[in-house]
Design a protein around this motif. Structure first.
Motif, short mmCIF file in Angstrom:
data_model
loop_
_atom_site.label_atom_id
_atom_site.label_comp_id
_atom_site.label_asym_id
_atom_site.label_seq_id
_atom_site.Cartn_x
_atom_site.Cartn_y
_atom_site.Cartn_z
N UNK A 86 0.84 -1.20 0.00
CA UNK A 86 0.00 0.00 0.00
C UNK A 86 0.88 1.25 0.00
N UNK A 87 1.97 1.18 0.72
CA UNK A 87 2.91 2.31 0.76
C UNK A 87 3.46 2.62 -0.64
N UNK A 88 3.81 1.57 -1.38
CA UNK A 88 4.34 1.77 -2.73
C UNK A 88 3.27 2.33 -3.67
N UNK A 89 2.05 1.83 -3.54
CA UNK A 89 0.96 2.34 -4.38
C UNK A 89 0.68 3.81 -4.08
N UNK A 90 0.73 4.18 -2.81
CA UNK A 90 0.53 5.58 -2.45
C UNK A 90 1.65 6.46 -3.01
N UNK A 91 2.87 5.92 -3.07
CA UNK A 91 3.97 6.64 -3.67
C UNK A 91 3.73 6.83 -5.17
N UNK A 92 3.29 5.77 -5.85
CA UNK A 92 2.96 5.89 -7.27
C UNK A 92 1.88 6.96 -7.49
N UNK A 93 0.91 7.00 -6.58
CA UNK A 93 -0.20 7.94 -6.73
C UNK A 93 0.23 9.40 -6.59
N UNK A 94 1.44 9.62 -6.10
CA UNK A 94 1.93 11.00 -5.98
C UNK A 94 2.32 11.60 -7.33
N UNK A 95 2.53 10.73 -8.34
CA UNK A 95 2.88 11.25 -9.66
C UNK A 95 2.18 10.52 -10.81
N UNK A 96 1.40 9.51 -10.50
CA UNK A 96 0.72 8.74 -11.56
C UNK A 96 -0.77 8.61 -11.24
N UNK A 97 -1.51 8.23 -12.27
CA UNK A 97 -2.96 8.08 -12.15
C UNK A 97 -3.40 6.63 -12.35
#
Length: 282
Positions: free
Chosen positions: A209-220
């Motif tokens: 979940x932490x990695x997905x939240x990181x992706x969500x900081x610059x991706x959709x």
């Protein structure tokens, strides 16, 4: 008897009039359900025409895919071309690395005969050629292929889009993606208004979940190999505020399976499969 027959006919007509809106409504729900799944033609409609060619892109549009997915690389002289492999061997009559060819040289190759005689003479398209032909006609999912091999490719892609006023969300469907997540970050900085996606191979099966939240900081979007998609992963991706377009469906059964997992889109060689999935809650 005649009078009874007439009354019966009137009753049947009345019943059919009441039934018709119900049937229409059911049909409308079915169509809405189908339209919820975004249909992405992988390298164009690559089951029907040679991948990453204008023929495949035209076929994808003809088959009413929502997006056509393309792979962008760079020639020796810095021109953007559409081809999947980092070598030309598999999909053309040439040999060697894409980066060893100038644009003029790579355009001399036959990129269609390997797929079928009727596609003899198909060329390796340029990125600009594809944009000019399909802007406003379909969504375009742009994969930056092996960008680590092509310094500056993010800037060149951004420049081509900006020149055509295609760097704004209001001007059509353009999504940029890559397996190289640093490249996605760089592209997002250059094209902040456009949606971006991180591609994920089998090694991301245990994404946190932490990695997905990181992706969500610059991706959709989080677009993974379909073999790692589970109901839990879909829920996690949605919780992070991302959408999920798994790749690559190559059978009707695979499309059905992905549909049942509640993904947002399906990347497929066969766009017709995505329009033939069963309707949920019916």
């Amino acid at each position: 008897m005649k009078r009874t027959g007439i009354v019966f006919s009137i009753i049947c007509v009345a019943m059919s009039m009441f039934a018709m809106p119900v049937m229409a409504a059911k049909g409308e729900v079915s169509m809405r359900e189908q339209q919820q799944i975004v249909n992405v033609a992988h390298r164009g409609a690559s089951a029907h025409a040679p991948e990453n060619t204008m023929a495949a892109f035209h076929k994808g549009v003809e088959m009413k895919a929502d997006y056509v997915e393309i792979d962008v690389q760079m020639t020796k002289d810095g021109e953007l071309v559409l081809i999947h492999d980092t070598t030309v061997d598999r999909t053309t009559d040439g040999t060697g690395k894409v980066s060893d060819y100038t644009l003029e040289e790579i355009r001399q190759l036959d990129a269609g005969s390997w797929f079928g005689e009727e596609f003899s003479g198909e060329k390796v398209p340029t990125f600009e050629e594809m944009l000019d032909a399909f802007r406003g006609k379909t969504g375009i999912l742009v994969e930056l292929k092996a960008p680590e091999l092509y310094p500056g490719i993010e800037e060149k892609v951004a420049e081509a889009l900006k020149e055509r006023n295609m760097d704004h969300t209001a001007n059509g469907k353009i999504v940029i993606q890559s397996f190289n997540h640093e490249s996605v970050k760089k592209s997002k900085e250059l094209l902040p208004e456009l949606p971006h996606a991180v591609l994920a191979g089998m090694s991301w099966a245990d994404v946190s979940m932490e990695e997905l939240n990181e992706f969500a900081s610059y991706a959709d979007y989080f677009n993974p190999n379909m073999n790692i998609v589970t109901p839990e992963l879909v829920d996690m991706v949605h919780t992070a505020g991302l959408e999920i377009y798994p790749y690559t469906s190559r059978s009707q059964e695979q499309a059905y399976h992905l549909f049942d997992l509640n993904v947002d889109g399906i990347v497929t060689d066969y766009p017709e499969h995505v329009y033939h999935h069963p309707v949920k809650n019916q």
